[in-house]
Write a protein that holds these residues in place. Structure first.
Motif, mmCIF file in Angstrom:
data_model
loop_
_atom_site.group_PDB
_atom_site.id
_atom_site.type_symbol
_atom_site.label_atom_id
_atom_site.label_comp_id
_atom_site.label_asym_id
_atom_site.label_seq_id
_atom_site.Cartn_x
_atom_site.Cartn_y
_atom_site.Cartn_z
ATOM 1 N N PHE A 299 0.842 -1.197 0.000
ATOM 2 C CA PHE A 299 0.000 0.000 0.000
ATOM 3 C C PHE A 299 0.880 1.251 0.000
ATOM 4 O O PHE A 299 0.643 2.189 -0.778
ATOM 5 C CB PHE A 299 -0.907 -0.006 1.234
ATOM 6 C CG PHE A 299 -1.623 1.285 1.481
ATOM 7 C CD1 PHE A 299 -2.822 1.568 0.837
ATOM 8 C CD2 PHE A 299 -1.096 2.240 2.357
ATOM 9 C CE1 PHE A 299 -3.482 2.768 1.048
ATOM 10 C CE2 PHE A 299 -1.755 3.447 2.577
ATOM 11 C CZ PHE A 299 -2.948 3.709 1.922
ATOM 12 N N MET A 300 1.871 1.290 0.856
ATOM 13 C CA MET A 300 2.732 2.466 0.954
ATOM 14 C C MET A 300 3.603 2.633 -0.287
ATOM 15 O O MET A 300 3.724 3.727 -0.847
ATOM 16 C CB MET A 300 3.614 2.355 2.193
ATOM 17 C CG MET A 300 2.849 2.287 3.512
ATOM 18 S SD MET A 300 1.997 3.835 3.921
ATOM 19 C CE MET A 300 3.365 4.823 4.523
ATOM 20 N N GLY A 301 4.205 1.540 -0.729
ATOM 21 C CA GLY A 301 5.121 1.606 -1.861
ATOM 22 C C GLY A 301 4.439 1.979 -3.162
ATOM 23 O O GLY A 301 5.007 2.725 -3.977
ATOM 24 N N HIS B 67 -3.288 5.429 10.627
ATOM 25 C CA HIS B 67 -4.225 5.708 9.539
ATOM 26 C C HIS B 67 -3.968 4.817 8.325
ATOM 27 O O HIS B 67 -4.903 4.258 7.736
ATOM 28 C CB HIS B 67 -4.117 7.188 9.159
ATOM 29 C CG HIS B 67 -4.999 7.611 8.024
ATOM 30 N ND1 HIS B 67 -6.311 7.995 8.202
ATOM 31 C CD2 HIS B 67 -4.754 7.715 6.683
ATOM 32 C CE1 HIS B 67 -6.848 8.316 7.032
ATOM 33 N NE2 HIS B 67 -5.922 8.168 6.100
ATOM 34 N N ASP B 68 -2.705 4.650 7.945
ATOM 35 C CA ASP B 68 -2.377 3.836 6.773
ATOM 36 C C ASP B 68 -2.552 2.344 7.053
ATOM 37 O O ASP B 68 -2.817 1.574 6.119
ATOM 38 C CB ASP B 68 -0.953 4.127 6.297
ATOM 39 C CG ASP B 68 -0.838 5.529 5.696
ATOM 40 O OD1 ASP B 68 -1.785 5.955 5.010
ATOM 41 O OD2 ASP B 68 0.187 6.201 5.936
ATOM 42 N N PHE B 69 -2.424 1.910 8.302
ATOM 43 C CA PHE B 69 -2.769 0.531 8.649
ATOM 44 C C PHE B 69 -4.248 0.287 8.371
ATOM 45 O O PHE B 69 -4.642 -0.769 7.872
ATOM 46 C CB PHE B 69 -2.483 0.247 10.124
ATOM 47 C CG PHE B 69 -1.024 0.241 10.510
ATOM 48 C CD1 PHE B 69 -0.037 0.003 9.576
ATOM 49 C CD2 PHE B 69 -0.640 0.464 11.826
ATOM 50 C CE1 PHE B 69 1.311 -0.012 9.927
ATOM 51 C CE2 PHE B 69 0.694 0.448 12.198
ATOM 52 C CZ PHE B 69 1.671 0.210 11.248
ATOM 53 N N TRP B 70 -5.068 1.261 8.725
ATOM 54 C CA TRP B 70 -6.512 1.118 8.522
ATOM 55 C C TRP B 70 -6.855 1.112 7.038
ATOM 56 O O TRP B 70 -7.714 0.349 6.593
ATOM 57 C CB TRP B 70 -7.268 2.230 9.258
ATOM 58 C CG TRP B 70 -7.133 2.160 10.750
ATOM 59 C CD1 TRP B 70 -6.250 1.399 11.468
ATOM 60 C CD2 TRP B 70 -7.896 2.886 11.729
ATOM 61 N NE1 TRP B 70 -6.407 1.604 12.814
ATOM 62 C CE2 TRP B 70 -7.409 2.510 13.003
ATOM 63 C CE3 TRP B 70 -8.912 3.821 11.643
ATOM 64 C CZ2 TRP B 70 -7.933 3.037 14.188
ATOM 65 C CZ3 TRP B 70 -9.443 4.352 12.814
ATOM 66 C CH2 TRP B 70 -8.957 3.954 14.076
ATOM 67 N N PRO C 152 -8.966 2.918 -1.010
ATOM 68 C CA PRO C 152 -8.057 3.770 -1.789
ATOM 69 C C PRO C 152 -7.821 5.093 -1.080
ATOM 70 O O PRO C 152 -8.486 5.414 -0.082
ATOM 71 C CB PRO C 152 -8.812 3.970 -3.110
ATOM 72 C CG PRO C 152 -10.263 3.858 -2.721
ATOM 73 C CD PRO C 152 -10.306 2.819 -1.627
ATOM 74 N N THR C 153 -6.903 5.868 -1.616
ATOM 75 C CA THR C 153 -6.574 7.160 -1.000
ATOM 76 C C THR C 153 -7.168 8.325 -1.792
ATOM 77 O O THR C 153 -6.735 9.459 -1.630
ATOM 78 C CB THR C 153 -5.044 7.326 -0.902
ATOM 79 O OG1 THR C 153 -4.455 7.101 -2.187
ATOM 80 C CG2 THR C 153 -4.462 6.339 0.093
ATOM 81 N N ASN C 154 -8.160 8.022 -2.619
ATOM 82 C CA ASN C 154 -8.857 9.105 -3.315
ATOM 83 C C ASN C 154 -9.883 9.741 -2.386
ATOM 84 O O ASN C 154 -10.001 9.358 -1.215
ATOM 85 C CB ASN C 154 -9.503 8.592 -4.608
ATOM 86 C CG ASN C 154 -10.467 7.437 -4.364
ATOM 87 O OD1 ASN C 154 -10.946 7.231 -3.244
ATOM 88 N ND2 ASN C 154 -10.754 6.679 -5.406
ATOM 89 N N LEU C 155 -10.653 10.690 -2.896
ATOM 90 C CA LEU C 155 -11.590 11.439 -2.065
ATOM 91 C C LEU C 155 -12.644 10.533 -1.439
ATOM 92 O O LEU C 155 -13.004 10.683 -0.263
ATOM 93 C CB LEU C 155 -12.252 12.539 -2.905
ATOM 94 C CG LEU C 155 -12.994 13.649 -2.165
ATOM 95 C CD1 LEU C 155 -12.091 14.327 -1.133
ATOM 96 C CD2 LEU C 155 -13.528 14.680 -3.160
ATOM 97 N N ILE C 156 -13.139 9.555 -2.214
ATOM 98 C CA ILE C 156 -14.146 8.631 -1.682
ATOM 99 C C ILE C 156 -13.544 7.756 -0.588
ATOM 100 O O ILE C 156 -14.136 7.568 0.477
ATOM 101 C CB ILE C 156 -14.737 7.758 -2.806
ATOM 102 C CG1 ILE C 156 -15.650 8.598 -3.701
ATOM 103 C CG2 ILE C 156 -15.516 6.580 -2.231
ATOM 104 C CD1 ILE C 156 -16.291 7.826 -4.844
#
Length: 234
Positions: A102-104, A135-138, A145-149
């Motif tokens: 997810f991070m990479g 937060h990123d664990f969740w 995804p990290t978009n607005l939705i």
């Protein structure tokens, strides 16, 4: 209870004590700024701290009553590269590897979170920092995804877990920026899912995630009552 002084320094480094009117001014300014530019993580962080003290106090008390929560408060682990870098070397099926992917895939760094500045005590400063850093664990666990939705949906879960006013305000601000298609997707699929997911999962602030990196992702999801996000074409 003895805490690690190096961790305290990292959390306390930029802390500022505010009077009541100053806190209100920072909260208002941060709210306006975050609505204008939701990408300003520093403003969102300031808003969370200046409006979230009662919520963080409740989270702190829950952590003190929970065995794993107490262990987190004792160790004060930080989600920074030097502590979580081994996740990149774990087998693909593990929670740690999923987090690393997810991070990479987004070129995110665990070290990019802004420091806590406006919490009054060491304990509350750490709880606020911990909430920010998991937060990123969740995102990984709920497969968001990290978009607005995705961010808006996760803020619904965070609000249910911690009752932070900032999360509620972020959902309002985020959904106000939706186009018609996004708004329909969010309220038809993501919002009802997020309400259910937040209610059914365990107390996620009392999970020592770093000690479960080596475990199978689906196993930890089941253990913590995690319902992954719906698969919907956006």
């Amino acid at each position: 209870m003895t805490y690690r002084t190096d961790t305290i320094t990292m959390v306390e480094g930029a802390r500022v004590r505010l009077r009541g009117w100053q806190q209100a001014a920072v909260a208002l300014g941060s709210a306006v700024g975050a609505l204008v530019d939701p990408r300003r993580a520093d403003l969102i962080a300031a808003l969370g701290e200046t409006t979230g003290k009662p919520a963080f106090e409740r989270v702190l008390e829950r952590m003190k009553r929970n065995p794993e929560g107490r262990e987190i408060l004792l160790d004060r682990p930080r989600v920074i590269s030097s502590n979580v870098g081994h996740a990149w070397d774990l087998p693909a099926n593990t929670f740690g590897a999923a987090y690393a992917k997810f991070m990479g895939s987004r070129n995110f760094s665990p070290d990019d979170r802004p420091p806590v500045r406006f919490m009054e005590t060491d304990e509350l400063a750490y709880v606020a920092m911990r909430a920010r850093e998991v937060h990123d664990f969740w995102h990984t666990l709920f497969d968001l995804p990290t978009n607005l939705i995705g961010e808006s949906a996760l803020k619904v879960i965070e609000f249910e877990q911690m009752l932070l006013p900032m999360c509620f305000l972020s959902v309002i601000g985020g959904t106000a920026r939706f186009n018609d298609k996004q708004r329909s997707l969010f309220y038809k699929h993501y919002f009802p899912w997020a309400v259910q997911a937040g209610m059914k999962s365990t107390d996620l602030m009392c999970v020592y995630y770093e000690k479960h990196f080596h475990e199978d992702l689906e196993v930890v999801r089941q253990r913590w009552g995690i319902i992954p996000a719906p698969s919907v074409q956006q």
